[in-house]
Design a protein around this motif. Structure first.
Motif, PDB file in Angstrom:
ATOM      1  N   ILE A   1       1.053  -0.663  13.518  1.00  0.00           N
ATOM      2  CA  ILE A   1       0.461  -0.794  12.184  1.00  0.00           C
ATOM      3  C   ILE A   1      -0.500  -1.979  12.230  1.00  0.00           C
ATOM      4  O   ILE A   1      -0.137  -3.054  12.711  1.00  0.00           O
TER       5      ILE A   1
ATOM      6  N   GLN B   1      13.460   4.371  12.476  1.00  0.00           N
ATOM      7  CA  GLN B   1      12.256   4.899  11.822  1.00  0.00           C
ATOM      8  C   GLN B   1      12.676   5.588  10.521  1.00  0.00           C
ATOM      9  O   GLN B   1      13.554   6.449  10.520  1.00  0.00           O
TER      10      GLN B   1
ATOM     11  N   GLN C   1       2.784  12.581   8.351  1.00  0.00           N
ATOM     12  CA  GLN C   1       3.588  11.459   8.862  1.00  0.00           C
ATOM     13  C   GLN C   1       3.730  11.610  10.378  1.00  0.00           C
ATOM     14  O   GLN C   1       4.123  12.666  10.862  1.00  0.00           O
ATOM     15  N   PRO C   2       3.379  10.572  11.142  1.00  0.00           N
ATOM     16  CA  PRO C   2       3.497  10.682  12.600  1.00  0.00           C
ATOM     17  C   PRO C   2       4.944  10.944  13.022  1.00  0.00           C
ATOM     18  O   PRO C   2       5.876  10.465  12.381  1.00  0.00           O
TER      19      PRO C   2
ATOM     20  N   VAL D   1       2.333  -7.501   8.700  1.00  0.00           N
ATOM     21  CA  VAL D   1       2.529  -6.232   7.986  1.00  0.00           C
ATOM     22  C   VAL D   1       4.032  -5.948   7.928  1.00  0.00           C
ATOM     23  O   VAL D   1       4.814  -6.516   8.696  1.00  0.00           O
TER      24      VAL D   1
ATOM     25  N   TRP E   1      -3.053  -4.883  10.549  1.00  0.00           N
ATOM     26  CA  TRP E   1      -3.371  -5.783   9.456  1.00  0.00           C
ATOM     27  C   TRP E   1      -4.864  -6.081   9.534  1.00  0.00           C
ATOM     28  O   TRP E   1      -5.391  -6.332  10.611  1.00  0.00           O
TER      29      TRP E   1
ATOM     30  N   ARG F   1      -1.982   2.683   9.659  1.00  0.00           N
ATOM     31  CA  ARG F   1      -1.118   3.198  10.730  1.00  0.00           C
ATOM     32  C   ARG F   1      -2.018   3.482  11.936  1.00  0.00           C
ATOM     33  O   ARG F   1      -2.650   4.521  12.002  1.00  0.00           O
TER      34      ARG F   1
ATOM     35  N   ASP G   1      -5.252  10.008   5.645  1.00  0.00           N
ATOM     36  CA  ASP G   1      -4.735  11.327   5.265  1.00  0.00           C
ATOM     37  C   ASP G   1      -4.360  12.170   6.484  1.00  0.00           C
ATOM     38  O   ASP G   1      -5.060  13.103   6.882  1.00  0.00           O
TER      39      ASP G   1
ATOM     40  N   GLU H   1       6.987  -7.445  10.367  1.00  0.00           N
ATOM     41  CA  GLU H   1       7.451  -6.718  11.550  1.00  0.00           C
ATOM     42  C   GLU H   1       7.537  -7.676  12.732  1.00  0.00           C
ATOM     43  O   GLU H   1       6.834  -8.685  12.751  1.00  0.00           O
ATOM     44  N   ARG H   2       8.394  -7.291  13.581  1.00  0.00           N
ATOM     45  CA  ARG H   2       9.224  -6.146  13.769  1.00  0.00           C
ATOM     46  C   ARG H   2      10.409  -6.183  12.807  1.00  0.00           C
ATOM     47  O   ARG H   2      11.192  -7.146  12.813  1.00  0.00           O
TER      48      ARG H   2
ATOM     49  N   TRP I   1       0.155  -4.611  15.016  1.00  0.00           N
ATOM     50  CA  TRP I   1       1.559  -4.949  15.241  1.00  0.00           C
ATOM     51  C   TRP I   1       2.332  -3.782  15.848  1.00  0.00           C
ATOM     52  O   TRP I   1       2.194  -2.640  15.411  1.00  0.00           O
ATOM     53  N   VAL I   2       3.180  -4.104  16.804  1.00  0.00           N
ATOM     54  CA  VAL I   2       4.119  -3.120  17.367  1.00  0.00           C
ATOM     55  C   VAL I   2       5.268  -2.939  16.386  1.00  0.00           C
ATOM     56  O   VAL I   2       5.971  -3.908  16.086  1.00  0.00           O
ATOM     57  N   VAL I   3       5.464  -1.728  15.889  1.00  0.00           N
ATOM     58  CA  VAL I   3       6.625  -1.511  15.015  1.00  0.00           C
ATOM     59  C   VAL I   3       7.724  -0.694  15.693  1.00  0.00           C
ATOM     60  O   VAL I   3       8.807  -0.553  15.140  1.00  0.00           O
TER      61      VAL I   3
ATOM     62  N   GLU J   1      -6.345  -4.846   3.918  1.00  0.00           N
ATOM     63  CA  GLU J   1      -5.784  -3.507   4.097  1.00  0.00           C
ATOM     64  C   GLU J   1      -4.793  -3.445   5.262  1.00  0.00           C
ATOM     65  O   GLU J   1      -4.735  -4.343   6.098  1.00  0.00           O
ATOM     66  N   VAL J   2      -4.042  -2.358   5.273  1.00  0.00           N
ATOM     67  CA  VAL J   2      -3.169  -2.019   6.403  1.00  0.00           C
ATOM     68  C   VAL J   2      -3.547  -0.617   6.890  1.00  0.00           C
ATOM     69  O   VAL J   2      -4.188   0.152   6.173  1.00  0.00           O
TER      70      VAL J   2
ATOM     71  N   LEU K   1       5.727   6.416  14.966  1.00  0.00           N
ATOM     72  CA  LEU K   1       4.712   5.443  14.534  1.00  0.00           C
ATOM     73  C   LEU K   1       4.900   4.184  15.379  1.00  0.00           C
ATOM     74  O   LEU K   1       5.930   3.529  15.299  1.00  0.00           O
TER      75      LEU K   1
ATOM     76  N   ARG L   1       6.949  -2.575   6.860  1.00  0.00           N
ATOM     77  CA  ARG L   1       7.299  -1.277   6.259  1.00  0.00           C
ATOM     78  C   ARG L   1       8.183  -1.577   5.042  1.00  0.00           C
ATOM     79  O   ARG L   1       9.380  -1.797   5.181  1.00  0.00           O
TER      80      ARG L   1
ATOM     81  N   GLU M   1      -5.532   2.348   4.831  1.00  0.00           N
ATOM     82  CA  GLU M   1      -4.793   3.381   4.089  1.00  0.00           C
ATOM     83  C   GLU M   1      -5.402   3.562   2.711  1.00  0.00           C
ATOM     84  O   GLU M   1      -5.956   2.606   2.169  1.00  0.00           O
ATOM     85  N   ARG M   2      -5.221   4.732   2.244  1.00  0.00           N
ATOM     86  CA  ARG M   2      -4.500   5.891   2.658  1.00  0.00           C
ATOM     87  C   ARG M   2      -5.237   6.595   3.816  1.00  0.00           C
ATOM     88  O   ARG M   2      -6.415   6.952   3.672  1.00  0.00           O
TER      89      ARG M   2
ATOM     90  N   TRP N   1       0.823  -1.210   0.000  1.00  0.00           N
ATOM     91  CA  TRP N   1       0.000   0.000   0.000  1.00  0.00           C
ATOM     92  C   TRP N   1       0.859   1.263   0.000  1.00  0.00           C
ATOM     93  O   TRP N   1       1.833   1.360   0.754  1.00  0.00           O
ATOM     94  N   VAL N   2       0.447   2.243  -0.787  1.00  0.00           N
ATOM     95  CA  VAL N   2       1.067   3.565  -0.763  1.00  0.00           C
ATOM     96  C   VAL N   2       0.534   4.310   0.456  1.00  0.00           C
ATOM     97  O   VAL N   2      -0.675   4.521   0.566  1.00  0.00           O
TER      98      VAL N   2
ATOM     99  N   TRP O   1       0.891  -5.661   3.248  1.00  0.00           N
ATOM    100  CA  TRP O   1      -0.025  -6.603   3.889  1.00  0.00           C
ATOM    101  C   TRP O   1       0.335  -7.993   3.378  1.00  0.00           C
ATOM    102  O   TRP O   1       0.577  -8.157   2.182  1.00  0.00           O
TER     103      TRP O   1
ATOM    104  N   LEU P   1     -10.061   8.241   5.367  1.00  0.00           N
ATOM    105  CA  LEU P   1      -9.499   6.889   5.331  1.00  0.00           C
ATOM    106  C   LEU P   1     -10.504   5.987   4.613  1.00  0.00           C
ATOM    107  O   LEU P   1     -11.579   6.425   4.212  1.00  0.00           O
TER     108      LEU P   1
ATOM    109  N   PHE Q   1     -11.212   7.337  -0.753  1.00  0.00           N
ATOM    110  CA  PHE Q   1     -11.605   7.161   0.635  1.00  0.00           C
ATOM    111  C   PHE Q   1     -13.003   6.556   0.634  1.00  0.00           C
ATOM    112  O   PHE Q   1     -13.602   6.350  -0.410  1.00  0.00           O
TER     113      PHE Q   1
END
Lengths: 246, 246, 246, 246
Positions: free
Chosen positions: D172, B165, D165-166, B180, D174, D182, D162, B159-160, D133-135, D179-180, D169, B182, D159-160, B133-134, B174, D121, C233
């Motif tokens: 994330i 970061q 960027q956090p 998931v 699943w 954040r 909008d 992950e992890r 998931w913990v990243v 989909e995925v 992060l 990155r 996602e997306r 996914w973008v 996915w 979203l 969306f």
């Protein structure tokens, strides 16, 4: 973290042992003792020191296993730190140990290892003024200090500072001679957290300045190991039934 | 960048040379050739390849000095890459060379060196589906592809993922089995830029998939060396008249 | 981006119309014309201007729909910008239009809208020296300039600058009076990219300084709209067969 | 923070008051009470609630002045929140109040205000599985939970997303449908800290799940107001003697 946070204050401890020098005059027992003396007065900390010339640089497996946060000061003998110990410290940081890098520690093997960059910078030692500005007032590392800290006489460290962009940039320094410097930089690496803090030099009494010590103490608290799950790596089975697409 | 961008496509090139295997069947000339063939068709690029078993792994001082962007694929022979070459590549990245790390290159010496972390992850090879996914549609690395890329059969990377970061996180994957990842990560290091991109495995025809090749091409363009001043380090005089405070 | 990049240079254009003032003397046709004149000389750009007192502030739906990058200078009349136009500009940025905010534009309604913070700062106008240091030499916004830009006489803008941490911090300024400032800040917002650049004041000839114009030009190129998919969306069906767990 | 941390749990509280619905069955006293009941059991917290239909939505100047961390759940009545209260909450966050945004609160006026983006979203409500998931295992918001949290039946948020960027992060997600997301995002804004956390829906018993409540509690502690200096803005005199350059 209900138990005491176990802090190890590491120092190269060479400058201060040379006879008749300014470092010895200012820090007769060593920079580590100046820092440790402050931290020992704080509640909830259990503080010890370690130095380069101890066996294994004072950083045995046992010491590191029992260190929650390690602070690091070095300068003239970076190259004497053994690669094995660098490997060991890196592994512990990635496991969760906090790591506070002070001043000339920017050029230590272990900081360069963690950053992946040269960690080079501009420097000048003419006793000029430094003013450390808080740029992130939401950050606990700035707790208890004003909008800036003034260091009357400091070694200049100037940009370009060859580090990755910090995950959280807390302080930027102004120098009288015309430079700026990202002087308070936070990094997350593995399960560990790293804080680089610029002030402090062996020929200035900076590690007796209350605000500098306060920031180091704040950094120690911020870098305390998390109580998160230790990630597993490797080859797990699927969590879902998978019928691969044709 | 008016002249052609000089790209070197590096490959370990071992799997594909084993007789009678899937890698050889899919990539008879090697993964590097599949990637280079695509890049060679793009305007403004000048493309060559290099592989592990060439002298100096094909990465001589001369080759690197004439490389603007280096792409890297390795897997079974990471440990055979000489530390001297790792030092050399790191130095060039910090000087400005772009660096694109593909799939199992996450565990190469050079990527671990640049990250300062273990770069470990979870992995599984059962041919499950991956959907990339973008998450940053403002980023040029996502140019020309849809909201996601689907890989019918992929190795799971989950992950992890033990990296810092990313400075810019472009893609998140996915996986059918429940994880998931990155999967598109940008880093600025020194004067260089690094892009890690997850897809691609020696037993899947992923490096013939149009969207994957497009992203690699986008990454190459994004990582082109800057035309910025090379920072100087060391001990300059003051830029201002300094009368140190008393 | 094979076609020309369409740039609209927006200016409040009030200071410069007051008779007998320094702004009029320095920028007789307005700050926008000084900036636009430079950009018009660059290859691949198609440049127009717009000002506050035009109908809809010169930012009609049609103009914005045909603008790839918008630059913004305002100061004394921020409050006169209509909320409807702010809504319109915000929507276009999130769709992909680049946005370059100059100097006192930090306090415009639209910049505050995009940041979500007060965007307040410290300021002082005594003609002191500013030195703008490059802290990210990998960034194309720093292309073609030296390690720093010196502005002989500038308005001081100092920290704390109340903005979110920039996604990419390119410049930090030093001021003679003792302050620092994050003076070149990049943000990704929606499909759009935003660059804030500090230099420039109506009573100094800063928008004739070659390096400042170069950075604005670099910013325009960096902020060019992406060619990425426009995210959808709302409420899609599942991409996978879902048999919810019991 | 030696005194208790004062938490206000805010809820729109409309779904749960409709007769005969799933929300009422699951959360008869409201989602806010489910969350507050958990927080009240934790040491060092002083917890109250507030809801949309109270005067000033329960968020008077007095309440906010005495709130260290505010949690927010809303869904069907975002548009009924008065702009004046949004202004007030924004101001308090920027002054230092922590802000925890839960699930559909992503589309509240106040979250959109703080982000500067649409916060849109993808969503789907078919009771599918979510795995969080913990990243970032170095982050205190992940304390005390495993490598992931499984939500048996969840609304999909995909996602997306909008948002900017956090800054950090942490999670994330699943989703079974492909989909995925954040799903655990930290932001520093002004002196305040914001944590967005995805899980929780009025038709699922998610706010009784121990791990979800633990993360909310962790978020509250992380977002506690700093004890840093309040920045001043405006027009100060120079800190240094300035003789402007000729």
């Amino acid at each position: 973290m209900t138990d005491a946070l176990r802090v190890t204050v590491w120092n190269e401890f060479r400058h201060e042992q040379k006879p008749d020098g300014k470092p010895r005059e200012l820090y007769p027992k060593g920079i580590h003792v100046a820092i440790a003396d402050h931290l020992k007065k704080q509640p909830g900390l259990q503080v010890r020191t370690a130095t380069l010339d101890q066996p294994e640089h004072g950083l045995t497996e046992e010491v590191l296993a029992n260190t929650d946060v390690l602070t690091w000061w070095g300068h003239m003998a970076h190259h004497e730190v053994s690669d094995d110990i660098v490997d060991r410290v890196q592994a512990r940081i990635l496991q969760g140990m906090g790591f506070i890098v002070l001043h000339s520690g920017h050029y230590s093997k272990i900081f360069k290892r963690m950053m992946g960059t040269t960690c080079e910078l501009k420097w000048r030692e003419i006793g000029e003024k430094e003013r450390i500005w808080v740029v992130d007032p939401s950050h606990p590392i700035a707790d208890g200090i004003g909008q800036y800290i003034e260091i009357p006489h400091a070694e200049m460290y100037g940009e370009r500072f060859d580090i990755p962009q910090p995950d959280e940039l807390v302080f930027i320094s102004w120098f009288q001679g015309g430079e700026v410097f990202r002087s308070g930089c936070c990094f997350h690496r593995g399960r560990g957290k790293i804080f680089y803090f610029c002030p402090g030099h062996e020929t200035y009494p900076i590690y007796y300045q209350e605000e500098v010590l306060r920031v180091i103490h704040n950094g120690v608290k911020w870098a305390a190991p998390p109580e998160t799950a230790v990630p597993t790596f490797g080859n797990p089975g699927p969590l879902e039934d998978v019928k691969p697409a044709e």
